[in-house]
Scaffold this motif. Sequence first.
Motif, PDB file in Angstrom:
ATOM      1  N   ARG A   1     -14.197  10.676 -11.231  1.00  0.00           N
ATOM      2  CA  ARG A   1     -14.462   9.244 -11.375  1.00  0.00           C
ATOM      3  C   ARG A   1     -13.372   8.397 -10.693  1.00  0.00           C
ATOM      4  NH1 ARG A   1     -16.789   8.771 -17.619  1.00  0.00           N
ATOM      5  NH2 ARG A   1     -18.496  10.270 -17.323  1.00  0.00           N
ATOM      6  N   THR A   2     -13.019   8.844  -9.510  1.00  0.00           N
ATOM      7  CA  THR A   2     -12.001   8.152  -8.718  1.00  0.00           C
ATOM      8  C   THR A   2     -12.673   7.319  -7.636  1.00  0.00           C
ATOM      9  OG1 THR A   2     -10.521  10.035  -9.061  1.00  0.00           O
ATOM     10  CG2 THR A   2      -9.921   8.500  -7.301  1.00  0.00           C
ATOM     11  N   PRO A   3     -12.246   6.088  -7.400  1.00  0.00           N
ATOM     12  CA  PRO A   3     -12.825   5.271  -6.322  1.00  0.00           C
ATOM     13  C   PRO A   3     -12.758   5.992  -4.976  1.00  0.00           C
ATOM     14  CG  PRO A   3     -11.412   3.932  -7.715  1.00  0.00           C
ATOM     15  CD  PRO A   3     -11.219   5.347  -8.159  1.00  0.00           C
ATOM     16  N   PHE A   4     -13.813   5.793  -4.171  1.00  0.00           N
ATOM     17  CA  PHE A   4     -13.945   6.501  -2.892  1.00  0.00           C
ATOM     18  C   PHE A   4     -14.254   5.506  -1.777  1.00  0.00           C
ATOM     19  CE2 PHE A   4     -16.491   8.627   0.369  1.00  0.00           C
ATOM     20  CZ  PHE A   4     -15.758   9.774   0.629  1.00  0.00           C
ATOM     21  N   VAL A   5     -13.453   5.571  -0.726  1.00  0.00           N
ATOM     22  CA  VAL A   5     -13.636   4.733   0.465  1.00  0.00           C
ATOM     23  C   VAL A   5     -13.741   5.652   1.678  1.00  0.00           C
ATOM     24  CG1 VAL A   5     -12.479   3.041   1.970  1.00  0.00           C
ATOM     25  CG2 VAL A   5     -12.389   2.767  -0.515  1.00  0.00           C
TER      26      VAL A   5
ATOM     27  N   THR B   1      -6.455  -3.155   5.030  1.00  0.00           N
ATOM     28  CA  THR B   1      -6.864  -1.919   4.365  1.00  0.00           C
ATOM     29  C   THR B   1      -6.414  -1.903   2.914  1.00  0.00           C
ATOM     30  OG1 THR B   1      -6.722  -0.725   6.479  1.00  0.00           O
ATOM     31  CG2 THR B   1      -6.754   0.602   4.477  1.00  0.00           C
ATOM     32  N   LEU B   2      -5.173  -2.303   2.667  1.00  0.00           N
ATOM     33  CA  LEU B   2      -4.695  -2.362   1.282  1.00  0.00           C
ATOM     34  C   LEU B   2      -5.467  -3.408   0.472  1.00  0.00           C
ATOM     35  CD1 LEU B   2      -2.504  -0.487   2.353  1.00  0.00           C
ATOM     36  CD2 LEU B   2      -0.806  -1.849   1.150  1.00  0.00           C
ATOM     37  N   ALA B   3      -5.864  -4.497   1.128  1.00  0.00           N
ATOM     38  CA  ALA B   3      -6.694  -5.503   0.450  1.00  0.00           C
ATOM     39  C   ALA B   3      -8.057  -4.915   0.090  1.00  0.00           C
ATOM     40  CB  ALA B   3      -6.862  -6.731   1.340  1.00  0.00           C
ATOM     41  N   ALA B   4      -8.585  -4.048   0.968  1.00  0.00           N
ATOM     42  CA  ALA B   4      -9.861  -3.379   0.671  1.00  0.00           C
ATOM     43  C   ALA B   4      -9.705  -2.458  -0.531  1.00  0.00           C
ATOM     44  CB  ALA B   4     -10.337  -2.597   1.895  1.00  0.00           C
ATOM     45  N   TYR B   5      -8.568  -1.744  -0.603  1.00  0.00           N
ATOM     46  CA  TYR B   5      -8.312  -0.902  -1.773  1.00  0.00           C
ATOM     47  C   TYR B   5      -8.270  -1.742  -3.048  1.00  0.00           C
ATOM     48  CZ  TYR B   5      -6.680   2.725   1.562  1.00  0.00           C
ATOM     49  OH  TYR B   5      -6.582   3.649   2.568  1.00  0.00           O
ATOM     50  N   GLU B   6      -7.563  -2.868  -2.968  1.00  0.00           N
ATOM     51  CA  GLU B   6      -7.454  -3.755  -4.129  1.00  0.00           C
ATOM     52  C   GLU B   6      -8.827  -4.235  -4.581  1.00  0.00           C
ATOM     53  OE1 GLU B   6      -4.859  -6.813  -2.794  1.00  0.00           O
ATOM     54  OE2 GLU B   6      -3.148  -5.461  -2.518  1.00  0.00           O
ATOM     55  N   ARG B   7      -9.674  -4.555  -3.611  1.00  0.00           N
ATOM     56  CA  ARG B   7     -11.027  -5.014  -3.919  1.00  0.00           C
ATOM     57  C   ARG B   7     -11.813  -3.930  -4.651  1.00  0.00           C
ATOM     58  NH1 ARG B   7     -15.374  -6.050   0.972  1.00  0.00           N
ATOM     59  NH2 ARG B   7     -17.262  -5.579  -0.227  1.00  0.00           N
ATOM     60  N   VAL B   8     -11.704  -2.692  -4.187  1.00  0.00           N
ATOM     61  CA  VAL B   8     -12.432  -1.581  -4.812  1.00  0.00           C
ATOM     62  C   VAL B   8     -11.909  -1.337  -6.225  1.00  0.00           C
ATOM     63  CG1 VAL B   8     -12.787   0.929  -4.711  1.00  0.00           C
ATOM     64  CG2 VAL B   8     -13.082  -0.463  -2.652  1.00  0.00           C
ATOM     65  N   LEU B   9     -10.583  -1.332  -6.398  1.00  0.00           N
ATOM     66  CA  LEU B   9     -10.011  -1.120  -7.723  1.00  0.00           C
ATOM     67  C   LEU B   9     -10.412  -2.223  -8.697  1.00  0.00           C
ATOM     68  CD1 LEU B   9      -6.393  -0.012  -6.704  1.00  0.00           C
ATOM     69  CD2 LEU B   9      -8.236   1.456  -7.549  1.00  0.00           C
ATOM     70  N   ALA B  10     -10.453  -3.473  -8.211  1.00  0.00           N
ATOM     71  CA  ALA B  10     -10.852  -4.600  -9.055  1.00  0.00           C
ATOM     72  C   ALA B  10     -12.302  -4.472  -9.480  1.00  0.00           C
ATOM     73  CB  ALA B  10     -10.624  -5.915  -8.312  1.00  0.00           C
TER      74      ALA B  10
END
Length: 390
Positions: free
Chosen positions: A110-114, A375-384
């Motif tokens: 259940r880990t976010p995947f990009v 890219t880090l902003a995209a990670y933040e978006r996915v985590l949020a």
Amino acid sequence: MALPPDFTLLQVVPELETGGAEQTTLDVARAVIAAGGKALVATRGGRMTARLEADGARLAQMPVQTKNPLVMLGNAARLVDLIRSEHVSLVHARSRAPAFAALWAARTTRTPFVATYHGVYKAQSNLKRWYNAVMTRGDLVIANSDFTRDHVLAEHQLDPAKIVSIPRGVDLDRFDPAWVTPERVAALRAAWGIAEGDRRTRFLLAGRLTRIKGHLTIVEAAARMKAEGREDFLILFAGDDQGRTEYREELVKAIADAGLTGQIRLVGHCDDMPAAFLLADIAILPTTVPESFGRTAVEPQAMGRPVIASAHGGTLETVADGITGWLVPPGHAPAWANAMVRAMDLGAGKRGEMGQTGMARVRQLYRVDVMCEATLAAYERVLAARAETA
């Protein structure tokens, strides 16, 4: 929202030999570490491993490059163990075969995947389209150019909100003419057997020896140039065959048959590309199929060199025709010969002006720090988004 203080990124890439996806893997790992996180890379390994580890990232060596279903299952199990033991916050896959194992492991834990689309994958059948679509089954898709984004949307009917375009960035500290010493350029000149007094115009094609890179188009174009009485040029093919020995032999034979052994050299893999671009006068990118981005059209511009590139794919975005270089029909040897002669006859002064314009444009549009921030902003978006649905 910012990256959590205990953020751990796991990138999954087939190998770390050479190439744009591999360089981007290193760039993003470095950015995550600079932001206070941890960076892991699951890969078969390769010559870029030392640079990865020198930046503070960790290597998890496993055969993720394989397309063998049984080995892929084993990779998935290994990735599950890695995700759990290292408390991985997000998994980022950069190629299709590793993406199957990475996606399975991410879903299991259940880990976010990009996933990043680094290339434009053609599908001749529904099975191949299903195989390619693994890159779209996670939380977010990153496309490395608008061209790639448009392709993904057309190919997979993806929700446009689920894909973001983040152009590949160039390390402007590494690709900065001011930081390349004359000794580095001289060492490369000597290694490639170019006499100090050789005043021929030098063209550089940087890329692995594979048919889609368009080497044979350049051989034919060079033969036309020579037939018209032009011999004041030297073409350098920098890249290794990565096991494609038959194509290399075909290329060597084509050069010999055309009587071009004095004008075209295969110089092998190059570890010092900034010096290589400075040694050259003009960079060429004659790909016969569209590049999704075309890193070797952007890096030489960062070094102040104009570029001649095939007029398709990502280079339509990265090369300003007639301003920072020239766009030429792909695979059209007469047009390539004309463009190369035009670039030669323009003279060093005018080419230098084009190079300065290209350098300014790259610094505005393709900085590696901008790519990493996005890219880090995209990670933040996915985590949020995950936090909202938890």
